[in-house]
Design a protein around this motif. Sequence first.
Motif, PDB file in Angstrom:
ATOM      1  N   THR B 179      -4.953  -2.772  -2.401  1.00 19.07           N
ATOM      2  CA  THR B 179      -5.818  -3.534  -1.486  1.00 19.07           C
ATOM      3  C   THR B 179      -5.044  -4.640  -0.774  1.00 19.07           C
ATOM      4  N   SER B 180      -3.798  -4.858  -1.211  1.00 11.90           N
ATOM      5  CA  SER B 180      -2.949  -5.809  -0.471  1.00 11.90           C
ATOM      6  C   SER B 180      -1.497  -5.524  -0.825  1.00 11.90           C
ATOM      7  N   GLY B 181      -0.574  -6.038  -0.015  1.00 10.71           N
ATOM      8  CA  GLY B 181       0.848  -5.882  -0.300  1.00 10.71           C
ATOM      9  C   GLY B 181       1.332  -4.468  -0.038  1.00 10.71           C
ATOM     10  N   GLU B 182       2.530  -4.195  -0.572  1.00 10.95           N
ATOM     11  CA  GLU B 182       3.212  -2.925  -0.335  1.00 10.95           C
ATOM     12  C   GLU B 182       3.534  -2.289  -1.684  1.00 10.95           C
ATOM     13  N   PRO B 183       3.850  -0.965  -1.702  1.00  9.71           N
ATOM     14  CA  PRO B 183       4.221  -0.327  -2.972  1.00  9.71           C
ATOM     15  C   PRO B 183       5.311  -1.084  -3.729  1.00  9.71           C
TER      16      PRO B 183
END
Lengths: 336, 384
Positions: B179-183
């Motif tokens: 739901t936020s950020g990157e892998p």
Amino acid sequence: MDMFTEALERIFQERATTAVIRHIEGGGSSAELWSDITASGYMDVLLPENDGGADLTLGEAFPLFMLAGKYALPIPFVQTVMARGWLRAHGQAVPQGAIAIAGPEAHCSDTGGLQAPGVAYGAVADWVLGEFDDAWMMLPCDAAVKEKGESRGSQMVDLCWTSIPKTAMVMEKPEVVTCAPAQLAAAALAPLLAGAARQVLDMTLTHTAQRKQFGRAIMQFQSVQAQLSVMAERVWAMRMAAQLVCNAANNVPSGRLAAIAKARCSEAAVTVADSAHALHGAIGITEEYDLQLYTRRLREWRRASGTETWWACYLGQDVISETRGTALDYILSCTK
Amino acid sequence: MTIDTLDLAFIPEQDEALRGPVRAFLRDEVSGLPANLRARSWMGFDADFSRKLADRGWVGLTLPKKYGGAERGPFARFVVSEELLAAGAPVSAHWIADRQSGPLILKYGTEAQKQFYLPRISKAEAFFCIGMSEPGSGSDLASIRTRAVRNASGWLLNGSKIWTTNAQHSHYMIALVRTSGEPKDRYQGLSQLIIDLSLPGVTVRPIADMSGDAHFSEVFFDNVLCPVDALIGEEGNGWAQVNAELAFERSGPERLYSSMVLVESWLAHCRKNPSPGSARLEAMGNIISWLTVLRSLSIAVTAKLARGESPAIEASLVKDMATEIEQAIPRLIADVIGAEPRIVASAELRRVVAYLEQLAPSFSLRGGTREIMRGIIARGLNLR
């Protein structure tokens, strides 16, 4: 840890040091260690208080039995405590002295003698409890011819009596047998195996944390971690198997649980000993390093009184010969 | 972690008392089915059967009464599960909701979510699946890429899940999504959503396995608009929630009895057809002794759950060993049947062996692979 267990651990730490173990294994007398532990009253923990005992159940004594394995105790503490409780529960007199218990190998020879091959602690026992062709007997070791079918340091011996000695105690078998001597022998070895395996795991964890190769502690390698995880699984399963057989009423273990515990602890003992040596490298196979005190016992106790295959076959026969009930019913009957 | 933490424990009498009624019910409902069908056990889907169980109060056993549950503890669920699995009842319709989705919603859900989902779970009217693995994320679960973006009307969901048991039969999926950020942010920025699988943009494609069954699916999300209250628990707390959920998933009797129908069928075969050989005795003794010890370990873990603890490491240890014996059972029994060539096993028994041979590799994959379990144990031993 309860007070009973803590106090016994202190005694083992002070009196059953690895130097003492090596001395007794080398043929030195075990009398002093025996009298130290007897004087502490621990040999009678299962007996009623008015008999000088502590009135513990087998389940309550289980942590004490694990300790005997953890310290590679070179005298038959677990066997003597269990045999005393078992004799008492069968209405028998409880003799003084160290008791070893013969497994399914015990039998009468063609010439009327009695043979108990490969008895764990047979080298340092005063008595051997066993079933000889249907007869339950306590036989005095001083009347036996002893032969060692083992390597250096072993306390396992073959005992042979040319006839029934005068001082033998011949018991009457109960109508319903819950736990025959061979099963009691198996039951006693389970917590010893579990306790020794626990110690071997701890030593291996310590070693792999200290030993550095390729610039880091070897326990940081994933393949080493996987081996240690499998060892831990086996050690936890061994402890549970041993605790199950010690969960018994009237100091008489269940014969089925004795078979289950000895089968599982014997098989796992080999895995634990093999992995410990693999992870210790060459230092682990030296005389000087203590690992061998425990791994030799793991392998000997695994062979004593029926290996995993013997007890698995015994159980399999028991399950299949029941005419009713499911496999789940059988499992539930063991753990109620 | 010390080994004294898994002490011998026993099922309380009031929970043990459930065994008789469950067994009587199963005798009527299940025992007539052929063994190779019963061997599917918690992979066998039968919504009507689940509703019959729910009518008797045996679904949602651990949920509070005010949400339609029976307000019993983990031991009650242990007894009912053990009987269902040993009999080979087709329990998969309600299994995941009963085992982990219900308890998860109870722990993290809002009052409105609890009031909506839990009574439906207890009535076996709402079936759940778990959306964790993705095509590029298996054991490395934190690398998932399915993403939900918050907008004015809810969560806009894009991505896909795979190996999702029962997705094609389920009403809802509880999915771990970003739901936020990157892998590369790993454990941060993950959340759990309850996804209504009837929403536009959801496509479920069942995947056939080598035995011919299709118990798992691939699920695609193409601009699926989930309502705001699809979020379960806290935004960004998904990793911790998933791990709490996995403690339920890894510890139960379903990690012990996957091959039990085969054990029972083979025992009946051995009793009917005597043999002088010792191979069958040894195999039977090994199976029974392993199961007895592991059952006691599983009960010890259940006792910890009943005390409100979260025994994640202990559960992994038991799961790794228990799936080992589950997988060994078809191998051992197949060997003994072949070692007694003049005692012909019935076609039904051989079908059970063949089916379980094909299903068995999944036993140590589902719920976390062997390698992941051993990594968790290693952490428990302070190795990493």
